[in-house]
Design a protein around this motif. Structure first.
Motif, PDB file in Angstrom:
ATOM      1  N   LEU A  78     -31.572  -8.132  21.394  1.00 19.33           N
ATOM      2  CA  LEU A  78     -31.855  -9.069  22.491  1.00 19.33           C
ATOM      3  C   LEU A  78     -32.506 -10.339  21.965  1.00 19.33           C
ATOM      4  N   GLU A  79     -32.359 -11.427  22.708  1.00 24.80           N
ATOM      5  CA  GLU A  79     -33.160 -12.626  22.452  1.00 24.80           C
ATOM      6  C   GLU A  79     -34.463 -12.509  23.264  1.00 24.80           C
ATOM      7  N   PRO A  80     -35.598 -12.901  22.690  1.00 26.28           N
ATOM      8  CA  PRO A  80     -36.855 -12.857  23.461  1.00 26.28           C
ATOM      9  C   PRO A  80     -36.785 -13.746  24.698  1.00 26.28           C
TER      10      PRO A  80
ATOM     11  N   GLY B 196     -32.663 -17.949  12.004  1.00 22.07           N
ATOM     12  CA  GLY B 196     -31.667 -18.939  11.578  1.00 22.07           C
ATOM     13  C   GLY B 196     -32.244 -20.292  11.933  1.00 22.07           C
ATOM     14  N   LYS B 197     -31.386 -21.205  12.350  1.00 21.46           N
ATOM     15  CA  LYS B 197     -31.820 -22.522  12.816  1.00 21.46           C
ATOM     16  C   LYS B 197     -33.048 -23.052  12.050  1.00 21.46           C
ATOM     17  N   ALA B 198     -34.246 -23.001  12.645  1.00 20.26           N
ATOM     18  CA  ALA B 198     -35.399 -23.677  12.042  1.00 20.26           C
ATOM     19  C   ALA B 198     -35.923 -23.020  10.764  1.00 20.26           C
TER      20      ALA B 198
ATOM     21  N   SER C 256     -26.860 -18.280   7.857  1.00 21.63           N
ATOM     22  CA  SER C 256     -26.739 -18.764   9.241  1.00 21.63           C
ATOM     23  C   SER C 256     -27.278 -17.703  10.190  1.00 21.63           C
ATOM     24  N   GLY C 257     -27.390 -18.098  11.460  1.00 19.71           N
ATOM     25  CA  GLY C 257     -27.848 -17.156  12.471  1.00 19.71           C
ATOM     26  C   GLY C 257     -26.860 -16.022  12.690  1.00 19.71           C
ATOM     27  N   ALA C 258     -25.580 -16.371  12.764  1.00 15.86           N
ATOM     28  CA  ALA C 258     -24.565 -15.340  12.972  1.00 15.86           C
ATOM     29  C   ALA C 258     -24.618 -14.315  11.836  1.00 15.86           C
ATOM     30  N   GLU C 259     -24.760 -14.817  10.638  1.00 15.69           N
ATOM     31  CA  GLU C 259     -24.774 -13.926   9.481  1.00 15.69           C
ATOM     32  C   GLU C 259     -26.043 -13.052   9.462  1.00 15.69           C
TER      33      GLU C 259
ATOM     34  N   SER D  98     -25.975 -13.639  26.525  1.00 18.92           N
ATOM     35  CA  SER D  98     -26.634 -13.780  25.222  1.00 18.92           C
ATOM     36  C   SER D  98     -25.818 -14.731  24.352  1.00 18.92           C
ATOM     37  N   PHE D  99     -26.405 -15.101  23.238  1.00 19.51           N
ATOM     38  CA  PHE D  99     -25.637 -15.785  22.198  1.00 19.51           C
ATOM     39  C   PHE D  99     -26.123 -15.302  20.841  1.00 19.51           C
ATOM     40  N   HIS D 100     -25.190 -14.759  20.062  1.00 23.78           N
ATOM     41  CA  HIS D 100     -25.570 -14.235  18.750  1.00 23.78           C
ATOM     42  C   HIS D 100     -24.741 -14.813  17.623  1.00 23.78           C
TER      43      HIS D 100
ATOM     44  N   LEU E 271     -34.640  -7.956  17.659  1.00 27.01           N
ATOM     45  CA  LEU E 271     -34.751  -9.227  18.378  1.00 27.01           C
ATOM     46  C   LEU E 271     -34.085 -10.349  17.595  1.00 27.01           C
ATOM     47  N   ASP E 272     -33.256 -11.107  18.292  1.00 30.00           N
ATOM     48  CA  ASP E 272     -32.620 -12.292  17.717  1.00 30.00           C
ATOM     49  C   ASP E 272     -33.561 -13.474  17.955  1.00 30.00           C
ATOM     50  N   GLU E 273     -34.260 -13.862  16.893  1.00 29.58           N
ATOM     51  CA  GLU E 273     -35.225 -14.970  16.968  1.00 29.58           C
ATOM     52  C   GLU E 273     -34.647 -16.245  16.360  1.00 29.58           C
ATOM     53  N   VAL E 274     -33.319 -16.328  16.328  1.00 33.81           N
ATOM     54  CA  VAL E 274     -32.685 -17.482  15.676  1.00 33.81           C
ATOM     55  C   VAL E 274     -33.127 -18.794  16.335  1.00 33.81           C
ATOM     56  N   GLN E 275     -33.197 -18.794  17.661  1.00 38.04           N
ATOM     57  CA  GLN E 275     -33.596 -20.011  18.368  1.00 38.04           C
ATOM     58  C   GLN E 275     -35.085 -20.036  18.708  1.00 38.04           C
ATOM     59  N   THR E 276     -35.656 -18.862  18.932  1.00 38.99           N
ATOM     60  CA  THR E 276     -37.035 -18.790  19.423  1.00 38.99           C
ATOM     61  C   THR E 276     -38.068 -18.725  18.303  1.00 38.99           C
TER      62      THR E 276
HETATM   63  C1  LIG Z   1     -27.651 -20.559  17.321  1.00 35.46           C
HETATM   64  C2  LIG Z   1     -27.844 -19.111  17.540  1.00 35.46           C
HETATM   65  C3  LIG Z   1     -27.158 -18.144  16.780  1.00 35.46           C
HETATM   66  C4  LIG Z   1     -26.069 -18.502  15.802  1.00 35.46           C
HETATM   67  O1  LIG Z   1     -26.535 -19.227  14.718  1.00 35.46           O
HETATM   68  P1  LIG Z   1     -25.485 -19.931  13.740  1.00 35.46           P
HETATM   69  O2  LIG Z   1     -26.338 -20.444  12.625  1.00 35.46           O
HETATM   70  O3  LIG Z   1     -24.814 -21.008  14.514  1.00 35.46           O
HETATM   71  O4  LIG Z   1     -24.528 -18.900  13.285  1.00 35.46           O
HETATM   72  C5  LIG Z   1     -27.472 -16.831  16.980  1.00 35.46           C
HETATM   73  N1  LIG Z   1     -28.393 -16.443  17.871  1.00 35.46           N
HETATM   74  C6  LIG Z   1     -29.074 -17.344  18.618  1.00 35.46           C
HETATM   75  C7  LIG Z   1     -30.112 -16.852  19.574  1.00 35.46           C
HETATM   76  C8  LIG Z   1     -28.819 -18.705  18.489  1.00 35.46           C
HETATM   77  O5  LIG Z   1     -29.469 -19.583  19.255  1.00 35.46           O
END
Ligand SMILES: *Cc1c(COP(=O)(O)O)cnc(C)c1O
Length: 421
Positions: A209-211, A272-274, A124-127, A156-158, A242-247
């Motif tokens: 940081l998120e981009p 994460g995500k995609a 997952s993204g958190a992990e 932010s969201f991590h 950089l947290d690229e989970v969403q970007t």
């Molecule tokens: C969704 C998100 C996360 C968390 O991802 P999960 O898979 O829900 O744990 C972390 N960082 C960003 C930027 C997100 O958008």
């Protein structure tokens, strides 16, 4: 004395949840069995194809949430569906103690399309962010006298694990769970001086940081912000993460979001995500110089198993074959153009901002209670990322007709809200 098998549940065919037929039956059972931690939207979704999903009654919706920025090439992409079914029939899971094959094409895709050198897969993204934070602490231990603190941004969201709640700079994700995990400090986004002010020699080991901030309200930083943070990190020998989970994976118009910013090259990047194209998958990746994790330092039972990485690899291949990033660039400009045109008709819209296919529409007042419901009734799924803000994160390959349709549905809903109902 141990007791023997106690059969508590009736034979599987008689479970109520298997017999339900109507949406209402499903919702009643959900209310009985499931933890009520999400306020769900009404439709019971059973099928998806491209930019559309279908509910239990066969009604169709444009999914401009893309399964939460996960299905970047659309629902049920044929190549992804094929890969996941074929892999399920071969081998799904082994311990990472053994080699399995599908991990490698996806790792290669990430490394060869970015500036990082090595990848670790998780779930997952958190992990992914947890892993990156462990890497950063080890970096601090080895190189910076035990420095362990990570600077992150407000809004932010991590993720939602114990540590990531501390990293996530939003009080409503934190207030009920104090004391927060130590080792994170939240400063204003898009403000290098705030990072400089929070930096403490021998204590700070990294910046994360998120981009572009996603959940925090689609906040696009100044074009030189990330590069200046990167330069500061280099100067202090701390990691620029950089947290690229969403970007990541094409959403901003390049394979990874940071590639839209000149001169930016993260030391560590999380995904994460995609990245799993619908399978639960995350990853963190780093440059060789900071690849400090050694055997025994980290691990995961499921992380990067054959099923999730085969799925992710097929999605990544589709992203390349069909130029997902290019589509995001063009379609995002088209979408933002249409939304900006809406401002003329609907003065309640104060700003349209975003990058690629991650777009926010900010209003001068809180969204009317009926707005999202109205869009839903007319066949459009959207997310209110803030009380006064809508977020669009459609599949990157949504067609211009689908974008037109979505904007028309929103326009009608805004007119209705303005007329008081
Ligand atoms: C969704 C998100 C996360 C968390 O991802 P999960 O898979 O829900 O744990 C972390 N960082 C960003 C930027 C997100 O958008």
């Amino acid at each position: 004395m141990y007791i023997g098998l106690v059969l508590r549940v009736a034979a599987k065919d008689s479970l109520e949840t298997r017999k339900m037929t109507t949406s209402q039956e499903y919702k009643d059972l959900e209310a009985k069995y499931y933890m009520q931690v999400v306020r769900r939207m009404p439709p019971v979704l059973v099928r998806g194809e491209g930019s559309r999903v279908y509910d239990n009654d066969g009604k169709s919706y444009l999914d401009f949430t893309a399964g939460w920025a996960v299905l970047n090439m659309g629902h049920s992409h044929p190549a992804v569906t094929k890969a996941v079914s074929e892999q399920a029939g071969k081998i799904m899971q082994m311990s990472n103690l053994f080699y399995t094959t599908p991990q490698l094409p996806l790792a290669q895709f990430i490394v060869e399309n970015s500036d990082v050198d090595r990848v670790f897969f998780c779930n997952s993204g958190a992990e992914a962010n947890e892993g990156a934070s462990k890497l950063a602490r080890k970096w601090g231990r080895k190189n910076l006298d035990g420095a362990y603190e990570i600077i992150t941004a407000l809004d932010s969201f991590h993720g939602r694990t114990q540590a990531m709640m501390a990293a996530t700079g939003q009080p409503h994700y934190q207030d009920n769970w104090t004391p927060l995990m130590p080792g994170f400090v939240n400063v204003p986004y898009n403000d290098l001086d705030a990072i400089k002010g929070a930096y403490v020699e021998g204590k700070t080991c990294a910046v994360l940081l998120e981009p572009v901030q996603g959940e925090g309200g689609v906040n696009v930083p100044d074009e030189d912000y990330l590069k200046r943070v990167q330069d500061f990190c280099k100067e202090k020998n701390i990691l620029f993460m950089l947290d690229e989970v969403q970007t990541g994976m094409g959403r901003l118009g390049t394979v990874f979001g940071y590639q839209r910013f000149e001169g930016v090259e993260p030391d560590v990047m999380t995904l994460g995500k995609a990245v799993g194209s619908g399978a639960p998958l995350g990853a963190f990746a780093c440059k060789e110089f900071c690849s400090v994790l050694e055997p025994g330092d980290h691990g995961s039972t499921f992380g990067g198993n054959a099923l999730t990485t085969a799925t992710g690899a097929a999605g990544a291949q589709a992203l390349l074959d069909e130029d997902g990033p290019g589509q995001a660039m063009r379609n995002g400009e088209y979408l933002m153009g249409k939304l900006n045109a809406l401002r003329e008709e609907h003065p309640v819209i104060t700003e349209v901002r975003g990058m690629g296919m991650l777009v926010g529409v900010e209003m001068s007042e809180e969204l009317s209670a009926g707005l999202i419901a109205d869009c839903l009734d007319n066949g459009l799924l959207l997310n209110a990322v803030r009380p006064n803000m809508l977020r669009f994160m459609p599949p990157l390959n949504a067609s211009t007709e689908e974008i037109d349709e979505a904007v028309e549905i929103l326009s009608a809903a805004l007119s209705k809200a303005a007329a008081g109902g």
